[in-house]
Motif scaffolding. Structure first.
Motif, mmCIF file in Angstrom:
data_model
loop_
_atom_site.group_PDB
_atom_site.id
_atom_site.type_symbol
_atom_site.label_atom_id
_atom_site.label_comp_id
_atom_site.label_asym_id
_atom_site.label_seq_id
_atom_site.Cartn_x
_atom_site.Cartn_y
_atom_site.Cartn_z
ATOM 1 N N ASP A 67 64.942 -5.311 -69.391
ATOM 2 C CA ASP A 67 63.827 -5.488 -70.330
ATOM 3 C C ASP A 67 64.242 -6.213 -71.605
ATOM 4 O O ASP A 67 63.393 -6.525 -72.433
ATOM 5 C CB ASP A 67 63.168 -4.142 -70.658
ATOM 6 C CG ASP A 67 64.143 -3.113 -71.188
ATOM 7 O OD1 ASP A 67 65.361 -3.329 -71.044
ATOM 8 O OD2 ASP A 67 63.698 -2.089 -71.738
ATOM 9 N N ASP A 96 67.061 -0.105 -67.996
ATOM 10 C CA ASP A 96 66.280 -0.727 -69.057
ATOM 11 C C ASP A 96 66.722 -0.201 -70.414
ATOM 12 O O ASP A 96 67.011 0.985 -70.562
ATOM 13 C CB ASP A 96 64.783 -0.460 -68.846
ATOM 14 C CG ASP A 96 64.192 -1.372 -67.791
ATOM 15 O OD1 ASP A 96 64.691 -2.511 -67.678
ATOM 16 O OD2 ASP A 96 63.261 -0.953 -67.087
ATOM 17 N N SER A 153 64.390 2.669 -72.043
ATOM 18 C CA SER A 153 64.051 3.683 -71.050
ATOM 19 C C SER A 153 64.737 4.985 -71.424
ATOM 20 O O SER A 153 65.713 4.995 -72.185
ATOM 21 C CB SER A 153 64.532 3.239 -69.668
ATOM 22 O OG SER A 153 65.947 3.224 -69.641
ATOM 23 N N PRO A 180 58.356 -12.043 -70.308
ATOM 24 C CA PRO A 180 57.995 -11.163 -69.179
ATOM 25 C C PRO A 180 58.536 -11.645 -67.834
ATOM 26 O O PRO A 180 58.979 -10.831 -67.028
ATOM 27 C CB PRO A 180 56.466 -11.188 -69.168
ATOM 28 C CG PRO A 180 56.056 -11.715 -70.484
ATOM 29 C CD PRO A 180 57.159 -12.578 -70.973
ATOM 30 N N LYS A 181 58.519 -12.967 -67.601
ATOM 31 C CA LYS A 181 59.030 -13.495 -66.326
ATOM 32 C C LYS A 181 60.524 -13.209 -66.200
ATOM 33 O O LYS A 181 61.027 -12.893 -65.122
ATOM 34 C CB LYS A 181 58.790 -15.013 -66.252
ATOM 35 C CG LYS A 181 57.419 -15.369 -65.748
ATOM 36 C CD LYS A 181 57.295 -15.075 -64.244
ATOM 37 C CE LYS A 181 55.836 -14.924 -63.878
ATOM 38 N NZ LYS A 181 55.581 -13.944 -62.847
ATOM 39 N N THR A 227 62.171 -10.737 -67.680
ATOM 40 C CA THR A 227 62.325 -9.299 -67.469
ATOM 41 C C THR A 227 62.074 -8.939 -66.012
ATOM 42 O O THR A 227 62.860 -8.211 -65.384
ATOM 43 C CB THR A 227 61.329 -8.531 -68.358
ATOM 44 O OG1 THR A 227 61.574 -8.880 -69.712
ATOM 45 C CG2 THR A 227 61.467 -7.034 -68.177
ATOM 46 N N GLU A 228 60.978 -9.468 -65.465
ATOM 47 C CA GLU A 228 60.596 -9.159 -64.087
ATOM 48 C C GLU A 228 61.718 -9.556 -63.120
ATOM 49 O O GLU A 228 62.091 -8.788 -62.230
ATOM 50 C CB GLU A 228 59.310 -9.942 -63.782
ATOM 51 C CG GLU A 228 58.684 -9.651 -62.454
ATOM 52 C CD GLU A 228 57.469 -10.555 -62.206
ATOM 53 O OE1 GLU A 228 56.866 -11.060 -63.170
ATOM 54 O OE2 GLU A 228 57.136 -10.747 -61.032
ATOM 55 N N THR A 229 62.263 -10.760 -63.333
ATOM 56 C CA THR A 229 63.316 -11.243 -62.444
ATOM 57 C C THR A 229 64.592 -10.418 -62.631
ATOM 58 O O THR A 229 65.247 -10.042 -61.650
ATOM 59 C CB THR A 229 63.608 -12.731 -62.731
ATOM 60 O OG1 THR A 229 62.371 -13.411 -62.876
ATOM 61 C CG2 THR A 229 64.403 -13.354 -61.612
ATOM 62 N N ALA A 268 64.851 -7.388 -63.539
ATOM 63 C CA ALA A 268 64.692 -6.047 -62.961
ATOM 64 C C ALA A 268 65.007 -6.084 -61.467
ATOM 65 O O ALA A 268 65.567 -5.141 -60.910
ATOM 66 C CB ALA A 268 63.278 -5.536 -63.204
ATOM 67 N N LYS A 269 64.638 -7.194 -60.825
ATOM 68 C CA LYS A 269 64.940 -7.329 -59.397
ATOM 69 C C LYS A 269 66.444 -7.496 -59.192
ATOM 70 O O LYS A 269 67.015 -6.942 -58.249
ATOM 71 C CB LYS A 269 64.156 -8.502 -58.805
ATOM 72 C CG LYS A 269 62.689 -8.117 -58.663
ATOM 73 C CD LYS A 269 61.788 -9.255 -58.260
ATOM 74 C CE LYS A 269 60.347 -8.732 -58.223
ATOM 75 N NZ LYS A 269 59.367 -9.776 -58.441
ATOM 76 N N THR A 286 55.776 0.134 -67.681
ATOM 77 C CA THR A 286 56.743 0.364 -68.756
ATOM 78 C C THR A 286 58.031 0.980 -68.219
ATOM 79 O O THR A 286 59.071 0.888 -68.850
ATOM 80 C CB THR A 286 56.189 1.279 -69.870
ATOM 81 O OG1 THR A 286 55.859 2.541 -69.282
ATOM 82 C CG2 THR A 286 54.966 0.692 -70.524
ATOM 83 N N VAL A 287 57.965 1.635 -67.055
ATOM 84 C CA VAL A 287 59.179 2.206 -66.479
ATOM 85 C C VAL A 287 59.572 1.501 -65.186
ATOM 86 O O VAL A 287 60.609 1.799 -64.610
ATOM 87 C CB VAL A 287 59.036 3.728 -66.231
ATOM 88 C CG1 VAL A 287 58.913 4.471 -67.547
ATOM 89 C CG2 VAL A 287 57.864 4.038 -65.335
ATOM 90 N N THR A 294 59.908 -2.191 -64.586
ATOM 91 C CA THR A 294 59.789 -3.540 -65.153
ATOM 92 C C THR A 294 59.742 -4.622 -64.078
ATOM 93 O O THR A 294 59.364 -5.747 -64.372
ATOM 94 C CB THR A 294 60.953 -3.832 -66.117
ATOM 95 O OG1 THR A 294 62.131 -3.226 -65.606
ATOM 96 C CG2 THR A 294 60.670 -3.282 -67.481
ATOM 97 N N TRP A 295 60.111 -4.277 -62.841
ATOM 98 C CA TRP A 295 60.065 -5.285 -61.776
ATOM 99 C C TRP A 295 58.638 -5.713 -61.467
ATOM 100 O O TRP A 295 58.402 -6.759 -60.865
ATOM 101 C CB TRP A 295 60.717 -4.742 -60.489
ATOM 102 C CG TRP A 295 60.009 -3.535 -59.936
ATOM 103 C CD1 TRP A 295 60.323 -2.230 -60.170
ATOM 104 C CD2 TRP A 295 58.868 -3.522 -59.078
ATOM 105 N NE1 TRP A 295 59.443 -1.410 -59.530
ATOM 106 C CE2 TRP A 295 58.541 -2.167 -58.851
ATOM 107 C CE3 TRP A 295 58.082 -4.508 -58.479
ATOM 108 C CZ2 TRP A 295 57.459 -1.788 -58.047
ATOM 109 C CZ3 TRP A 295 57.006 -4.120 -57.696
ATOM 110 C CH2 TRP A 295 56.708 -2.767 -57.492
ATOM 111 N N MET A 296 57.645 -4.923 -61.859
ATOM 112 C CA MET A 296 56.270 -5.178 -61.430
ATOM 113 C C MET A 296 55.697 -6.491 -61.959
ATOM 114 O O MET A 296 54.815 -7.067 -61.337
ATOM 115 C CB MET A 296 55.366 -4.030 -61.856
ATOM 116 C CG MET A 296 55.433 -2.847 -60.915
ATOM 117 S SD MET A 296 54.673 -1.370 -61.601
ATOM 118 C CE MET A 296 52.980 -1.874 -61.751
ATOM 119 N N GLY A 297 56.194 -6.946 -63.095
ATOM 120 C CA GLY A 297 55.637 -8.181 -63.633
ATOM 121 C C GLY A 297 54.314 -7.913 -64.329
ATOM 122 O O GLY A 297 53.671 -6.878 -64.094
ATOM 123 N N ASN A 298 53.905 -8.833 -65.190
ATOM 124 C CA ASN A 298 52.722 -8.548 -66.001
ATOM 125 C C ASN A 298 51.432 -9.100 -65.399
ATOM 126 O O ASN A 298 50.408 -9.138 -66.055
ATOM 127 C CB ASN A 298 52.919 -9.032 -67.441
ATOM 128 C CG ASN A 298 53.159 -10.519 -67.511
ATOM 129 O OD1 ASN A 298 53.180 -11.194 -66.482
ATOM 130 N ND2 ASN A 298 53.326 -11.031 -68.708
#
Lengths: 430, 302
Positions: A194, A248, A251, A391-392, A394-396, A398-399, B244-245, B247-251
């Motif tokens: 994050d 995160d 978290s 956000p993009k 963060t999303e990547t 996280a994977k 929020t917990v 984060t992989w989900m994407g916005n």
């Protein structure tokens, strides 16, 4: 006839109600001799034991009857404030001054929400360090910097001693120390999805690179640079060797890992020293942590910017000169700002607050942070639209943290979304 | 028009005025405004790195709609809410019907207490419910989640494979009681003479429930399902909190989330225009689904 009369009455009532909603900020009814009124919206924490913004502002108001400041705290997220400012300023009801993160300054400027106050800012420039550059876009200054977030290294000195490892000064030393600690179930760093957008970009800056630069009148998205690849490879190696925790930053898992003593160090923004160790207060681990400079990422004693914010003058502010006068005074109240957990951007040194001294075993934390501020890269700039890149990323990330991807993918995602952001704003990019 | 009629009309208007004004201000006006916004975008006022530090509002025609409709993120989000609804709505509606029948029968003592109990989750604000459940799903805080294995490297309830089910659980928990009330109201409107007649003819409780009660609450079921379809397309609290917990989900995981984050400048292109276009497209999809369901229902009923 009656029906028409009624319809008219209804319409008028409706119109009146709608007019009542509008709230123009600067009514042009000011008389000469009346004090100038400045509104200031901020997102400072104002927590327990901190010098409250209202109290700082009151000191100013008492000493400056001619310039009266009203400070309001905004409790939502940064993005929500950005939207509110956009709506309010378009309705001519915006504040004069607003606290904005450095990465928001370019996009707020592009949207036409910031005033060019270059001439005023020049008068105060000498009071500020390198962060002044973050408020300046293509030679136009929009306000003054408040705090900066150079990356520093936080670590648990007692655990390090027990593991017989030293604070790493190079990336190779970092890997070796991390592997040694991980063998004992301890981790000297965390890969935090994050935070990656700010965290990895700051590390790229520490390695002497940038994510974005300008070439003439065009933006150059520079995410394939050697420096970026170096940072990506470093974390990929750390993840592959299982010498880093992946969780995160914001978290409960992170807080718990510090409380459990499993996470005993991390590359952190300087402002994290204000609260990162709060969970250890009153436990046996209190006072064991120290702060140090980050390892050499290949560019010598250099670090990168991870967050921080400034106070910008907004469009529609009728008294920019007076607003800047207050802005400068406020942002040089370094001891007060330090109690809010900030690393003030002003050059004047701040005292280490008592809480910080206790949490860092009496270390002169401010001196280390001041040095980090000096080592801070001056070249790093954000593109307008960076909010959509975060956000993009963060999303990547996280994977990647879950084991489904490579750190290089994070940089690739940042690259794609950077181009998209610039394109959709209609700005030239290569 | 007689004097009396005019008088009555005036009073009618006066009584309707508070509602009409509120309705126009908080409902009709924003919709008109959103439709207008969807046809506008902004462009840089000048060239250069920062576009001259100003933007112009320009009419863009259907560009915002075209972008939303051709965005794969929008349709995969829509796919997720449809998968969610396809399972969650039937489960919830059947559970609500079952509870309503139970409370309407003579099997339960103190039905008022049970009714209140089932309804209670709905009285908790949606966001609070989402927060409470998110804590229950989070291994660090939950009394049971830590005992369950990670899936694909992510905590059990928050993993890509289960997160829709985790959200569906929150929605079901919140809205089953609400839908039960809709059914209960319909059940209590059924004349008791029907039951009496059925009993005289020798019908058992089971037969009365299946042959009289359920057919007669079909209208209520239609209402409950339609509201649920619309609510599902607009799913927001659950994905917002869980993201929020996780984060992989994407916005842009679900359409409403996508509309919100587009407005918030977190998805390119961002702003009022693109966000309004997404919202209107969502309304069109939700409306079409509701109409299709109502038509199918009517055909089956014939």
């Amino acid at each position: 006839m009656r029906k028409i009369a009624l319809a008219v009455t209804l319409t008028v009532t409706l119109a009146l109600a709608m007019v009542g909603c509008a709230n123009p900020q600067d009514k042009k009814t000011e008389q000469k001799g009346d004090p100038v009124k400045i509104t200031y919206i901020h997102r400072l924490p104002d927590g327990e034991g901190m010098t409250k913004v209202a109290d700082i502002v009151k000191r100013w108001n008492d000493a400056n009857p001619g310039i009266q400041v009203t400070a309001t705290k905004f409790d939502g997220k940064a993005q929500a404030l950005a939207v509110k400012l956009e709506t309010d300023i378009k309705a001519n009801a915006g504040p004069c001054l607003a606290q904005l993160s450095y990465n928001e300054i370019p996009e707020m400027y592009v949207k036409g929400l910031l005033q060019d106050v270059t001439a005023e800012a020049k008068k105060y420039q000498k009071n500020y360090g390198g962060a002044f550059g973050q408020m300046t876009l293509a030679g136009k200054t929009t306000g003054l910097p408040q705090d900066s977030g150079p990356l520093v290294y936080l670590y648990d000195a007692k655990e390090f001693k027990a593991l017989d490892i030293k604070v790493p000064t190079t990336l190779d030393e970092f890997k070796a120390a991390a592997a040694k600690a991980a063998a004992k179930g301890k981790y000297i760093a965390a890969f935090t999805p994050d935070e990656t957008a700010y965290w990895l970009s700051a590390q790229t800056a520490a390695a002497g690179g940038v994510w974005y630069k300008t070439e003439g009148d065009k933006w150059k998205v520079n995410l394939d640079s050697l420096e970026a690849q170096k940072v990506a490879k470093f974390w990929q190696d750390m993840i592959d060797a299982k010498s880093v925790l992946t969780l995160d930053r914001w978290s409960d898992a992170y807080t718990k890992a510090i409380a459990d003593g499993r996470l005993i160090g991390n590359l952190s923004a300087a402002w994290e020293t204000g609260f990162a160790l709060d969970g250890l207060d009153g436990t046996p681990r209190e006072g064991q942590w120290r702060v140090a400079q980050i390892p050499d990422f290949g560019a010598g004693a250099k670090t990168g910017p991870d967050g921080g914010s400034g106070v910008a003058v907004m469009k529609g502010c009728a008294h920019p000169a007076e607003a800047m006068k207050f802005n400068d005074w406020f942002n040089t109240q370094v001891d007060d700002l330090a109690t809010q957990g900030l690393v003030p951007a002003a050059v004047q040194p701040a005292k280490t607050p008592a809480k910080m001294a206790r949490q860092f075993g009496g270390q002169d934390v401010r001196a280390v942070l001041a040095q980090a501020n000096k080592n801070l890269s001056q070249d790093f700039i954000y593109i307008p639209g960076f909010s959509a890149v975060v956000p993009k990323t963060t999303e990547t990330a996280a994977k990647v943290a879950a084991g489904n991807g490579k750190v290089a993918d994070v940089f690739a995602a940042a690259k794609t979304s950077s181009f998209q952001a610039l394109k959709s704003l209609g700005l030239p990019a290569i | 028009m007689s004097r009396n009629a005019r008088h009555q009309a005036l009073f009618g208007w006066l009584f309707a005025a508070p509602f009409a004004i509120g309705f126009l201000l908080v409902f009709v006006a924003p919709i008109i405004w959103a439709i207008r916004a969807a046809f506008f975008g902004s462009e840089a006022a000048e060239g250069g790195l920062y576009g001259g530090g100003a933007r112009r509002e320009v009419f863009v025609g259907f560009k915002n709609f075209a972008h939303a409709a051709t965005n794969p993120g929008f349709w995969s989000g829509m796919g997720r809410v449809l998968a969610f609804g396809a399972i969650q709505i039937p489960v919830m509606i059947l559970a609500a019907l079952f509870l309503a029948l139970l409370l309407d029968s003579f099997l339960v003592r103190r039905p008022g207490l049970w009714r209140l109990g089932y309804f209670l989750p709905f009285a908790i604000p949606g966001l609070i419910a989402a927060i409470v459940w998110t804590y229950l799903y989070l291994p660090e805080l939950s009394p049971f989640a830590a005992a369950l294995p990670d899936l694909d490297g992510i905590a059990f309830f928050l993993s890509p494979r289960l997160v829709l089910a985790s959200m569906a659980n929150i929605t079901t928990w919140t809205y089953t009681g609400y839908n039960m009330l809709i059914f209960l109201a319909a059940l209590q409107a059924i004349p008791h003479d029907l039951y009496e007649a059925a009993r005289i003819d020798g019908a058992s409780g089971w037969v009365i429930a299946t042959k009289i009660k359920i057919p007669l609450v079909r209208g209520a079921a239609l209402l409950a399902v339609l509201l649920s379809i619309i609510g599902t397309v607009q799913l927001f609290n659950e994905p917002t909190m869980i993201r929020t917990v996780a984060t992989w989900m994407g916005n842009d995981y679900m359409p409403m989330l996508m509309a919100y984050n587009t407005l918030m400048g977190q998805i390119s292109p961002s702003g009022m225009g693109p966000a309004s276009a997404i919202s209107i497209l969502m309304a069109v999809v939700a409306g079409s689904l509701a109409v299709i369901y109502a038509l199918v229902q009517r055909r089956i009923a014939r």
